[in-house]
Design a protein around this motif. Structure first.
Motif, mmCIF file in Angstrom:
data_model
loop_
_atom_site.group_PDB
_atom_site.id
_atom_site.type_symbol
_atom_site.label_atom_id
_atom_site.label_comp_id
_atom_site.label_asym_id
_atom_site.label_seq_id
_atom_site.Cartn_x
_atom_site.Cartn_y
_atom_site.Cartn_z
ATOM 1 N N ILE A 155 4.289 -34.451 -39.912
ATOM 2 C CA ILE A 155 4.315 -33.062 -39.048
ATOM 3 C C ILE A 155 4.864 -31.915 -40.079
ATOM 4 O O ILE A 155 4.141 -30.918 -39.754
ATOM 5 N N ILE A 194 -0.553 -26.023 -34.361
ATOM 6 C CA ILE A 194 0.674 -26.500 -33.775
ATOM 7 C C ILE A 194 0.932 -27.057 -32.667
ATOM 8 O O ILE A 194 1.413 -28.057 -32.518
ATOM 9 N N ILE A 195 0.167 -26.532 -31.636
ATOM 10 C CA ILE A 195 0.426 -27.315 -30.313
ATOM 11 C C ILE A 195 -0.341 -28.452 -30.172
ATOM 12 O O ILE A 195 0.381 -29.315 -29.603
ATOM 13 N N TYR A 223 -1.748 -30.401 -32.866
ATOM 14 C CA TYR A 223 -1.250 -31.621 -33.765
ATOM 15 C C TYR A 223 0.053 -31.901 -33.963
ATOM 16 O O TYR A 223 0.603 -32.944 -33.709
ATOM 17 N N ALA A 224 0.929 -30.735 -34.166
ATOM 18 C CA ALA A 224 2.326 -31.194 -34.322
ATOM 19 C C ALA A 224 2.932 -31.302 -32.891
ATOM 20 O O ALA A 224 3.876 -32.157 -32.651
ATOM 21 N N GLY A 225 2.504 -30.645 -32.075
ATOM 22 C CA GLY A 225 2.986 -30.686 -30.548
ATOM 23 C C GLY A 225 2.597 -31.933 -29.805
ATOM 24 O O GLY A 225 3.420 -32.481 -28.936
ATOM 25 N N ALA A 226 1.619 -32.346 -29.933
ATOM 26 C CA ALA A 226 1.021 -33.496 -29.008
ATOM 27 C C ALA A 226 0.597 -34.570 -29.639
ATOM 28 O O ALA A 226 1.106 -35.813 -29.422
ATOM 29 N N MET A 261 1.173 -35.660 -32.761
ATOM 30 C CA MET A 261 2.191 -36.327 -33.572
ATOM 31 C C MET A 261 3.254 -36.888 -32.676
ATOM 32 O O MET A 261 3.910 -37.613 -33.086
ATOM 33 N N VAL A 262 3.588 -36.215 -31.612
ATOM 34 C CA VAL A 262 4.356 -36.824 -30.617
ATOM 35 C C VAL A 262 4.148 -38.216 -30.332
ATOM 36 O O VAL A 262 4.863 -39.081 -30.258
ATOM 37 N N LEU A 263 2.771 -38.438 -30.065
ATOM 38 C CA LEU A 263 2.420 -39.472 -29.585
ATOM 39 C C LEU A 263 2.486 -40.681 -30.856
ATOM 40 O O LEU A 263 2.762 -41.898 -30.446
ATOM 41 N N LEU A 269 4.643 -40.682 -33.073
ATOM 42 C CA LEU A 269 6.166 -40.933 -33.295
ATOM 43 C C LEU A 269 6.523 -41.992 -32.414
ATOM 44 O O LEU A 269 7.321 -42.790 -32.252
ATOM 45 N N PHE A 270 6.020 -41.511 -31.062
ATOM 46 C CA PHE A 270 6.197 -42.441 -29.933
ATOM 47 C C PHE A 270 6.054 -43.887 -29.944
ATOM 48 O O PHE A 270 6.543 -44.842 -29.678
#
Lengths: 386, 150
Positions: free
Chosen positions: B34, B57-58, B60-63, B65-67, B69-70
């Motif tokens: 991230i 950011i929206i 890659y970092a926001g969607a 990478m959240v997945l 990490l999830f």
């Protein structure tokens, strides 16, 4: 940039920062007072007149409690979680236009942190990062309930971000700009977007509730199922920061809602007020006072939405998790896409009111569904009688 | 000034990228990834491409990478739970990685990065209004053509 303008600009940024924190602090007080009013009890009234010092007393209590980090937790991430939640909550206030311009040394200075031409995307990006604070904190606690809360938060935020983005697109198509200031300026003279985008407004409002993890979407911290959710293991000011970040988010989303849909600092008759003031106070002072009135009006709108957040909290019960996901994916996203299509068609036909067709469609669908459900119920009742 | 910022940002990007690979715990790897994406977004900002910055950011970092990490949090990988890999598979991985490096170096060694004329260059090209016009004006047909090919 001249020195006086630089000083005014830094003052504005500092004031915005301070006001954000102050409003978040007193939102906790307001929430308890609103809750007390709705539940017919007095609420906090011991610390200071009307209990006004209660938030400060609460903060003091939070600071002096024991800092506790679980032994199995990953220490750095455990500390990073609340920090991230706080940073992302505070970052988005930078692009919100709190008022028109003020005249300093014959130059106009905007009452806004920065006016970037990607303003709305910036807000959206910061909001999408907000989930990291919760996820990292929940995972680092090394507790299954915290992890479940964090994962609920993440899936909820991702689901509702989609509908939020789609509801914003309809606004962007109408305004043709991503800058929040331009969007506000276009709503001058009672051209508020709520009149042209009622469906988009309701979608955005609902998604804002979900993004802030407020009731009825507060499943990440559902006490009955998850003890305390992602902040089960947190104590002292680290817990305080998580709770505080929620109130800041609430303030920012209220500000963004009033910017996008309720005309920001515009109010009916503002041109007349400006002319009268510049006539009686002189050009510079009159302009500045008129801007101040606009800013006060903007905060009035924002406070109404903060109150709305609290009102809903004590009115609606919490969703079940499958209901939450069904609402997000099966209702809000299709409605948002249809809304975009209708808005586009309306722009081709030179009318801004096309979104109202969507309202009619939704009302029709709801009525028909209700009628069908009633008929089914009547049938099953007659079967069971027979 | 811009030069120094660029070198500092590049240093950070490479540092975080290396940390992604060298972290033992996959959750830390994702967090470093991230940070890497943030640094790349910083590069876009240095190039005055604000729209790409926000979208990077929206998306890659926001969607995405959240997945990531999830999923990794759900799997809850631990260092001791990691299966031991045999020497043969490690060797195969090293050889494959080395081959990829050779191919990349060979491909990029003589690449012409292109140049620009400062007199005619439009520094506002990365702003969203201009980008939209370029996307849906000049390159519209090519995009459609690509879509019909695929």
């Amino acid at each position: 940039m001249e020195l006086s303008i630089l000083i005014v600009k830094s003052l504005i940024i500092l004031v915005i920062f301070g006001i954000t924190l102050l409003i978040a602090t007193y939102s906790t007080y307001a929430e308890r007072k609103v809750a007390a009013f709705l539940q017919d009890r007095p609420g906090p009234n011991r610390a200071g007149p009307f209990g006004l010092l209660q938030p400060i007393a609460d903060a003091g209590k939070m600071f002096f409690k024991e800092e506790f980090i679980p032994r199995q937790a990953s220490t750095w991430l455990f500390i990073l979680g609340p920090c991230l939640a706080m940073i992302t909550a505070l970052m988005s206030s930078a692009v919100v236009p709190f008022g028109d311009t003020i005249l300093v040394d014959g130059k106009e200075v905007m009452v806004q942190g920065i006016d970037v031409n990607i303003g709305l995307l910036y807000v959206f990006g910061v909001v999408s990062l907000g989930v990291y604070g919760i996820m990292i904190g929940g995972w680092a606690s090394n507790n299954k309930f915290s992890l479940l809360g964090a994962i609920r938060a993440a899936s909820q935020n991702i689901s509702y971000e989609l509908a939020m983005g789609l509801s914003i697109i309809a606004i962007l198509m109408m305004s043709g700009s991503l800058s929040l200031r331009t969007i506000v300026e276009q709503q001058h003279g009672m051209n508020w977007n709520i009149l042209y985008q009622p469906v988009g407004f309701i979608l955005f409002l609902t998604c804002a509730f979900a993004e802030c993890n407020r009731t009825p979407f507060d499943l990440p911290e559902c006490e009955t199922e998850l003890i305390g959710g992602y902040h089960t293991e947190y104590s002292s000011m680290k817990l305080g920061f998580y709770l505080f970040a929620e109130y800041i988010n609430m303030f920012i989303s209220s500000a963004v809602i009033s910017t996008l849909y309720f005309g920001g600092y515009n109010y009916p008759g503002m041109d007349w007020v400006r002319e009268t003031l510049t006539g009686s106070l002189g050009a510079v002072a009159g302009h500045n006072v008129a801007t101040l009135i606009g800013t006060i009006v903007f905060f009035g709108k924002t406070f109404f939405f903060i109150f709305f957040f609290m009102w809903v909290r004590w009115t609606l019960p919490r969703f079940r998790y499958d209901q939450l996901m069904n609402l997000g994916w099966k209702s809000m996203i299709p409605i948002a896409i249809l809304n975009i299509l209708l808005t586009g068609a309306g722009l081709l036909l030179n009318t801004k009111l096309m979104s109202w067709v969507m309202v009619v469609i939704i009302v029709l669908v709801v009525v028909v569904q209700g009628a069908v459900a009633n008929k089914k119920r009547a049938q099953t009742q007659s079967y069971s009688k027979a | 000034m811009a030069d120094k910022t660029f070198y500092f940002l590049t240093f950070l990007t490479l540092l975080f990228a290396l940390l992604v690979v060298f972290s033992k715990n996959p959750v830390y790897s994702v967090l470093y990834l991230i940070l890497t994406i943030f640094c790349l977004s910083g590069h876009y900002l240095l190039l005055n491409a604000q729209f790409l910055f926000a979208v990077n950011i929206i998306v890659y970092a926001g969607a995405i990478m959240v997945l990531f990490l999830f999923v990794i949090m759900f799997l809850n990988l631990r260092e001791d739970a990691e299966p031991q890999k045999s020497t043969a598979s490690k060797l195969a991985a090293v050889v494959a990685g080395g081959m990829l490096l050779v191919v990349m170096v060979a491909a990029l060694r003589r690449v012409d990065a292109g140049s620009y004329n400062p007199a005619t260059y439009n520094s506002q090209i990365g702003l969203v209004e201009n980008l939209g016009k370029v996307f849906l004006g000049t390159f519209c047909c090519r995009l459609n053509w690509l879509r019909s090919c695929s």
